[in-house]
Motif scaffolding. Structure first.
Motif, PDB file in Angstrom:
ATOM      1  N   ALA A 239       0.832  -1.210   0.000  1.00 30.67           N
ATOM      2  CA  ALA A 239       0.000   0.000   0.000  1.00 30.67           C
ATOM      3  C   ALA A 239       0.861   1.252   0.000  1.00 30.67           C
ATOM      4  CB  ALA A 239      -0.936  -0.005   1.203  1.00 30.67           C
ATOM      5  N   CYS A 240       1.982   1.200   0.700  1.00 32.62           N
ATOM      6  CA  CYS A 240       2.900   2.347   0.739  1.00 32.62           C
ATOM      7  C   CYS A 240       3.552   2.548  -0.625  1.00 32.62           C
ATOM      8  CB  CYS A 240       3.964   2.136   1.805  1.00 32.62           C
ATOM      9  SG  CYS A 240       3.329   2.072   3.496  1.00 32.62           S
ATOM     10  N   GLN A 241       3.990   1.464  -1.237  1.00 34.38           N
ATOM     11  CA  GLN A 241       4.658   1.561  -2.533  1.00 34.38           C
ATOM     12  C   GLN A 241       3.724   2.125  -3.601  1.00 34.38           C
ATOM     13  OE1 GLN A 241       6.181  -2.373  -3.317  1.00 34.38           O
ATOM     14  NE2 GLN A 241       7.818  -2.196  -1.803  1.00 34.38           N
ATOM     15  N   ALA A 242       2.439   1.814  -3.479  1.00 35.23           N
ATOM     16  CA  ALA A 242       1.450   2.326  -4.430  1.00 35.23           C
ATOM     17  C   ALA A 242       0.970   3.727  -4.054  1.00 35.23           C
ATOM     18  CB  ALA A 242       0.255   1.366  -4.501  1.00 35.23           C
ATOM     19  N   ASN A 243       1.441   4.238  -2.905  1.00 32.21           N
ATOM     20  CA  ASN A 243       1.064   5.564  -2.415  1.00 32.21           C
ATOM     21  C   ASN A 243      -0.444   5.705  -2.236  1.00 32.21           C
ATOM     22  OD1 ASN A 243       1.737   8.098  -1.418  1.00 32.21           O
ATOM     23  ND2 ASN A 243       1.540   9.082  -3.417  1.00 32.21           N
TER      24      ASN A 243
END
Length: 410
Positions: A239-243
């Motif tokens: 989820a963080c990598q996809a912002n």
């Protein structure tokens, strides 16, 4: 009277890290002098003022003494004789205990620049243990600067463990815990926040429902990483990598809480973990006073994420009811957020981080299909309750056509 830029702005300036907020400390001044210069008072516990033009915060140099329990249990002392060094020593980390004057000269009495070079998050003094909020702040800094290689110093981690064992963390207000956690969730490596909290025992105190996932096995054919806690943090990393938004990140964090409640005899299978998860997700949200929209998405993802994974096998009527529960007609953004969270769950698995997830586009297409069918498109002779029934009928038929047009999924 001397004015210094302090704290995070100095730290991030030296790191070359972007920053927006600027805080200043004023040495050698009284509240009366600040008011005379046009500053606006805003501090309740100690004198803090807003600059008359920039509205940035200027705090009088102060010392503090522990006088109670928790984050608010301090007495503050301000006086023109309080030095810059005395003000800085009360701060949490050496890298936050630096100041810069108007000429750009850095004052670093506690070796913050050295720890910037060593990539260490180290406490300034043993007074660190007087403020339990610092456990969360250090974990958040670890998440923020993880990409630069920062680690928590072993001696600081020991003090964090002392705080976790002391009972002081329970004195933190729900608002403070949620504020720090929500900020940490928006960092690029939010998973590190929870790893650090777990390493010092604070996760068990503040988030026992998440802590309980570690050590719980899953079926390796679906979860090569096996451990439920590891899967949760891997999903959050996706989820963080996809912002993705805060709502999506929090939903991902709590989507599998029900797995900690699986009867041991059923492991490593987790039958009905979605339903079992409703209670712990609700507990976390109520305890931390999580915003309503954030809570609603979290509950929806907890309860329905397996249906998203199985989307191609759902009958058109079942798919319609799923979309209906997600409030597809009034809140299409919730369907989008739901799909994003489910995709993170599917990819938060060892070796499967880049797997295809065609279910996402299928659900988004289904959303567009049902939203495109409106009452004004029905025959004019359809009246009253028949309108609603025919709308449902038409939407399910349209979903059946969409399903029939899908390529066969392996």
């Amino acid at each position: 009277m001397q004015v210094y830029l302090v704290g995070g702005a100095v730290r991030d300036h030296l790191l070359g890290h972007p920053y927006h907020e600027k805080d200043y400390v004023v040495v050698g001044a009284t509240p009366q002098q600040m008011l005379a210069d046009g500053f606006e008072p805003v501090g309740k516990d100690f004198p803090v003022f807003l600059h008359p033009k920039t509205k940035e915060e200027y705090a009088l140099a102060r010392t503090e003494r522990k006088a109670g329990v928790g984050y608010h249990g301090f007495e503050f002392y301000t006086d023109p004789n309080v030095s810059l060094e005395e003000d800085l020593i009360r701060r949490d980390l050496t890298i936050n205990a630096m100041a810069m004057d108007q000429d750009g000269q850095v004052y670093d009495p506690y070796h913050g620049q050295r720890d910037l070079e060593l990539r260490l998050l180290r406490h300034v003094s043993d007074a660190f243990v007087e403020d339990p909020l610092r456990v969360l702040r250090i974990a958040r800094f670890a998440a923020r600067y993880h990409h630069l290689g920062f680690k928590v110093a072993p001696e600081t981690l020991q003090l964090m463990q002392r705080l976790a064992e002391s009972g002081e963390l329970q004195a933190l207000s729900a608002e403070r815990v949620w504020k720090e956690t929500s900020r940490a969730l928006m960092e690029a490596n939010a998973e590190v926040y929870f790893e650090v909290l777990r390493s010092c025992g604070a996760l068990q105190v503040l988030f026992p429902e998440i802590d309980a996932l570690f050590g719980i096995p899953q079926r390796p054919e679906y979860h090569p990483e096996i451990d439920c806690g590891i899967h949760t943090l891997m999903s959050l990393q996706q989820a963080c990598q996809a912002n993705y938004s805060l709502d999506v990140r929090f939903a991902v964090l709590v989507h599998d809480l029900g797995k900690a409640l699986t009867p041991p005899a059923e492991l490593p299978r987790h039958i009905m973990h979605e339903e079992r998860g409703i209670q712990p997700v609700t507990q976390v949200c109520e305890r931390l006073k999580v915003p309503t929209n954030t809570k609603q998405l979290a509950l929806a993802v907890c309860k329905e994420h397996l249906k998203c994974h199985q989307a191609f096998n759902l009958k058109p009527g079942t798919l319609w009811r799923l979309l209906q529960r997600l409030d597809v007609l009034r809140r299409p953004e919730r369907v989008e957020a739901f799909v994003q969270a489910c995709e993170c769950d599917a990819r938060g698995r060892l070796g499967l981080e880049n797997r295809a997830y065609p279910q996402a586009q299928y659900l988004l297409d289904a959303m567009q299909v049902v939203r495109s069918i409106k009452a004004q498109d029905l025959p004019r002779d359809i009246q009253g309750p028949d309108i609603g029934e025919m709308l449902i009928e038409q939407r399910i038929l349209a979903l059946a056509e969409l399903k029939a047009a899908q390529p066969i999924q392996e």
